[in-house]
Design an enzyme around this catalytic site. Structure first.
Site, mmCIF file in Angstrom:
data_model
loop_
_atom_site.group_PDB
_atom_site.id
_atom_site.type_symbol
_atom_site.label_atom_id
_atom_site.label_comp_id
_atom_site.label_asym_id
_atom_site.label_seq_id
_atom_site.Cartn_x
_atom_site.Cartn_y
_atom_site.Cartn_z
ATOM 1 N N TYR A 257 -6.090 -1.191 -8.551
ATOM 2 C CA TYR A 257 -6.775 0.081 -8.758
ATOM 3 C C TYR A 257 -7.458 0.156 -10.126
ATOM 4 O O TYR A 257 -8.383 0.951 -10.316
ATOM 5 C CB TYR A 257 -5.792 1.251 -8.630
ATOM 6 C CG TYR A 257 -5.254 1.457 -7.229
ATOM 7 C CD1 TYR A 257 -5.799 0.803 -6.131
ATOM 8 C CD2 TYR A 257 -4.188 2.311 -7.010
ATOM 9 C CE1 TYR A 257 -5.302 0.998 -4.852
ATOM 10 C CE2 TYR A 257 -3.685 2.519 -5.722
ATOM 11 C CZ TYR A 257 -4.243 1.853 -4.655
ATOM 12 O OH TYR A 257 -3.751 2.048 -3.386
ATOM 13 N N LYS B 132 3.695 -9.978 -2.510
ATOM 14 C CA LYS B 132 3.088 -10.874 -1.523
ATOM 15 C C LYS B 132 2.872 -12.231 -2.198
ATOM 16 O O LYS B 132 1.766 -12.774 -2.265
ATOM 17 C CB LYS B 132 1.772 -10.280 -1.006
ATOM 18 C CG LYS B 132 1.224 -10.947 0.255
ATOM 19 C CD LYS B 132 2.147 -10.847 1.436
ATOM 20 C CE LYS B 132 1.478 -11.463 2.684
ATOM 21 N NZ LYS B 132 2.428 -11.587 3.800
ATOM 22 N N ASP C 68 4.903 -7.084 3.814
ATOM 23 C CA ASP C 68 4.811 -6.850 5.250
ATOM 24 C C ASP C 68 6.200 -6.751 5.874
ATOM 25 O O ASP C 68 6.444 -5.921 6.756
ATOM 26 C CB ASP C 68 3.971 -7.928 5.932
ATOM 27 C CG ASP C 68 4.255 -9.332 5.444
ATOM 28 O OD1 ASP C 68 4.996 -9.496 4.457
ATOM 29 O OD2 ASP C 68 3.734 -10.284 6.051
ATOM 30 N N ASP D 213 1.757 2.598 -3.247
ATOM 31 C CA ASP D 213 0.970 3.670 -2.655
ATOM 32 C C ASP D 213 1.176 3.707 -1.145
ATOM 33 O O ASP D 213 1.424 4.763 -0.547
ATOM 34 C CB ASP D 213 -0.505 3.436 -2.989
ATOM 35 C CG ASP D 213 -1.392 4.616 -2.645
ATOM 36 O OD1 ASP D 213 -0.899 5.615 -2.094
ATOM 37 O OD2 ASP D 213 -2.600 4.533 -2.929
ATOM 38 N N ASP E 226 4.111 6.405 1.295
ATOM 39 C CA ASP E 226 3.699 7.277 2.385
ATOM 40 C C ASP E 226 4.408 6.911 3.682
ATOM 41 O O ASP E 226 4.765 7.795 4.478
ATOM 42 C CB ASP E 226 2.181 7.196 2.579
ATOM 43 C CG ASP E 226 1.431 8.114 1.634
ATOM 44 O OD1 ASP E 226 2.039 8.534 0.636
ATOM 45 O OD2 ASP E 226 0.253 8.411 1.881
#
Length: 233
Positions: free
Chosen positions: A11, A57, A89, A113, A117
């Site tokens: 980001y 990852k 994942d 992020d 959620d």
């Protein structure tokens, strides 16, 4: 508890932009950035169930390989805390399949992020969840869902995320653990008695006979009522 790094990663990484029909962003982390957030996660775990999972990852991303390496180094300095690394994942799947295995998750800005959620649905609604941006001179404590202007003034908003953000302020901002626990328990008692704002539904997605529908104001007043009871602690 999901500990998300907020100041680095894709980001904020450079270079970034769009040119010649292509768009690009840069995922970048330094050892110090990873070490800082890892230390925060392990400090939180000491007052919880003493278990940290680092999510990355590392099998395809160099930034994640560094993340995994540094988190493992911090884990060695906190040998009293159980630790493991997990691919993002797999973590996304495990959060749904067996959420009780997790205590503290520490991860990068983008992965945090997304996973936070996803984890909100384990509680039942984004409206239930608080957040804290801490580590600097001033902390910010707020519900994770934003301002929801589309339902402003309708009485349909769930105030619990905001109320529990105050609990996080008490515990992590002011060191008032006893008061934070009192507020947490008041919220739990209200929910245990079946009080629900419109965003909260049963696992079937429908209201149940035991649900007691209340407005934003009524939910807040119920929490206050339980806070005033002599046995609130």
């Amino acid at each position: 508890m999901i500990v998300r790094e907020l100041l680095g990663g894709i980001y904020f990484g450079t270079p970034r932009g769009t040119e010649n029909g292509r768009a690009y962003n840069t995922e970048s982390y330094s050892r110090e950035e990873v070490r800082r957030i890892a230390n925060t996660a392990f400090a939180l775990a000491k007052n919880r169930r003493r278990n940290v999972v680092s999510v990355d990852k590392a099998n395809v991303l160099e930034s994640s390989a560094l993340w995994r390496e540094v988190c493992a180094e911090v884990a060695e300095q906190n040998s009293d805390i159980a630790f493991r690394s997990m691919y993002v994942d797999n973590c996304a799947m495990q959060l749904i399949a067996k959420p009780q295995q997790f205590d503290v998750i520490v991860t990068s800005n983008m992965f945090g992020d997304i996973l936070s959620d996803e984890a909100a649905m384990l509680a039942g609604s984004l409206g239930l969840l608080p957040s804290a941006s801490i580590g600097g001179a001033v902390g910010i404590f707020e519900p994770i869902h934003g301002s929801a202007p589309d339902i402003a003034g309708t009485g349909a908003a769930n105030p619990i995320g905001a109320i529990l953000s105050v609990a996080m302020l008490l515990e992590h901002g002011l060191g008032l653990t006893r008061e934070a626990t009192k507020l947490d328990r008041a919220v739990q008692r209200v929910l245990n008695r079946g009080y629900r704002t419109p965003d909260l539904k049963s696992r079937t997605g429908k209201a149940t006979a035991s649900d007691r529908r209340v407005s934003t104001k009524e939910m807040g007043e119920l929490v206050c009522d339980f806070l005033r009871t002599p046995d609130a602690m």
